[in-house]
Enzyme design. Sequence first.
Site, PDB file in Angstrom:
ATOM      1  N   CYS A 138       0.815  -1.216   0.000  1.00 20.25           N
ATOM      2  CA  CYS A 138       0.000   0.000   0.000  1.00 20.25           C
ATOM      3  C   CYS A 138       0.848   1.264   0.000  1.00 20.25           C
ATOM      4  O   CYS A 138       0.484   2.271  -0.624  1.00 20.25           O
ATOM      5  CB  CYS A 138      -0.955  -0.004   1.188  1.00 20.25           C
ATOM      6  N   HIS A 144      -1.873   0.575   7.193  1.00 25.35           N
ATOM      7  CA  HIS A 144      -2.233   0.923   5.811  1.00 25.35           C
ATOM      8  C   HIS A 144      -1.810   2.358   5.520  1.00 25.35           C
ATOM      9  O   HIS A 144      -1.629   3.174   6.427  1.00 25.35           O
ATOM     10  CB  HIS A 144      -3.747   0.772   5.637  1.00 25.35           C
ATOM     11  N   ASP A 192      -7.876   5.905  -2.065  1.00 20.82           N
ATOM     12  CA  ASP A 192      -7.054   4.746  -1.699  1.00 20.82           C
ATOM     13  C   ASP A 192      -6.687   3.983  -2.965  1.00 20.82           C
ATOM     14  O   ASP A 192      -7.472   3.172  -3.470  1.00 20.82           O
ATOM     15  CB  ASP A 192      -7.808   3.839  -0.730  1.00 20.82           C
TER      16      ASP A 192
END
Length: 667
Positions: A416, A460, A476
Amino acid sequence: MKRLQMRPMSRDKANTLLLLLACALVLAPNVSNLPPWIVAVGSVMLLWRGWITFRGNRMPSRWLLLPLALLTMGGVYLTFKTFVGSEAGVAVLTLLLTFKLLEMHAGRDLFAVVFLSFFLLLTNFFNSQSLPIAALSIISVLMMLAAQLSFQYTGAIPSLRRRLQLAGKILLLAVPLTIVLFVLFPRIQGPLWGMPNDTKTARSGLSNSMSPGNIAKLALSAEVAFRVKFLDAVPQNNQLYWRGIVLEQYDGRTWTRAQASRRSTLPAPQARGEPVRYQVTQEASSEPWLFALELPNAVPQLAGKLVGKTPAYELRVARPITERIRYDVTSHLDFDFLQQADPASLKQWLALPEHFNPRTIALAAQIRGKSANEQAAIDNVLQSFRNEPFRYTLEPPLLGANSVDDFLFSTRAGFCEHYASAFVVLMRAMGIPARVVTGYQGGQINPVDGYMIVRQSDAHAWAEVWLEQRGWVRIDPTTAVAPERIDRNPATAAATETVFGGLVNANSGTASWLRSLRFQWEAINNGWNQWVLNYTPDEQKNLLRSLGFGNIDWQTLVLLLLAAAATVMAILAVLLLGTRRRSDALETAYAQFCKQMARHGYARAPYEGPRTYALRLLAADSALTEKRKHAAGKFMALYEKVRYGRAENLSPSDVLSTLKSLLTQIR
């Protein structure tokens, strides 16, 4: 061929080995917190004492132990530069205990070892107050009491099982008063066992910077970051963004927080819809950050701690969090954040380092040129992540100096943090203000107690872009590559979780049983944390209010504590006196027996236990008739069995009746 038979171990050897075992249990929890050389020295001392006990050798001379003790104390000072403090103090006590075992000669030495062990047992809670440590401490106390009792018997010694049972009874007698002290003793703010400014350990967690690989390391950890108890309905997983640290400065390799001088006061967000209320129990992290769903309405209240909210809506405590904390939060999941902004203030979110990632800059210009507006440019980047051969992996290839160029055009594999970093660089190159946000995403509902568990593996990173009339918008980019990472249902997340790193089939019955067992254990551990470790002054006041005491000051609380403690001790005294009266009747019968034997010329010596005395009586000559010897033997056998054990199928009244009958025969 004769079969070899092991000779029974002597009583002193057995008692000493039991004491060594108890000392080892006391020292065990601190092994991971002490320097290796101290652990090695302590282990050698324990093994040396055990070898002496087995072999029956003489204890080492004090002239040998004294230089060794001085040498190790010097080592402690060289290691810690002091003898003061929890770490140095525990090291000194550990060495003192192991050395004392090698010069234990008299009864007072035994008590010194026992009391030093009890004191050292308390130090185990300096580093951990977990349920396993508490359970091990109880076992250690039980073994230490049994060892202490073993050295107190002068006559026949009961079995180890009987000694452990007696030690357990002694321990149980302390439970009522312990509960009263726990509930009513005036609580203090902060950890009971914590030592301020004396901790050098750190827990895994998010930091103030992000470079490729940071969060990927956390993703391999199942350690709990925090637990959440929702007072309202649990949001969907794609709404569970636990905001932590906002990273705004980029040097071509690492993202860091902006300087405080660059952060101005911003207007409050415009919230829509119903808020979500929840309570967070956050583990120690040695970092100052609190985590909450985007976006918290207000700063949580923490007793004894100053909590602030930055303009980027980070929740920050004045000092690093070195203990478990609990706080209540209310968040709105639908909001507009900074819809209007001065163009000059947006420049800080457009900055990129010079001479880094030229191919990325060129790609950004190409995408922006074919996009009608900013939203279309964002969609085009996400579409590229989705359609081109990008992949999500925890073990991406290494990147060079132009890390974003290497990621976008060569490796195309990452976690991520890689996608969030590359996305923000592309946005800034297009003239769209953007920044990286790190925190946690998702969570897992424990079906046993209903708490959501957020682990380090849920760490994250995502992006925020500023759009006109909309303000800061969460984007995201990981969802374009690995949508399953975000779209999990927190209530059923356990169904796809790997067990033992994938060694056990996730769909097998064994995996289901192991997950259920882990949920049970985590619920028990969470209950311990919530009700015991987090029994704060506020919790104490709430409990007393529920009992009808209202708001009471500490003086009244002390009086209530004394009254409750006195009541408990009075009840225990009545119960013990009742047991004592039954024991007195048995001792009275034994005293009458000894008196009768003294009349026949066989008085019991002060040092004689029941068994030694009985053997002397049965070996007597003509002064005692066979009938009296037989009755005396039966009396002593029954008395010894009841006094140090238990008579099967005989009530206390039957025992006393039988003893009185035998006394009559002796007369």
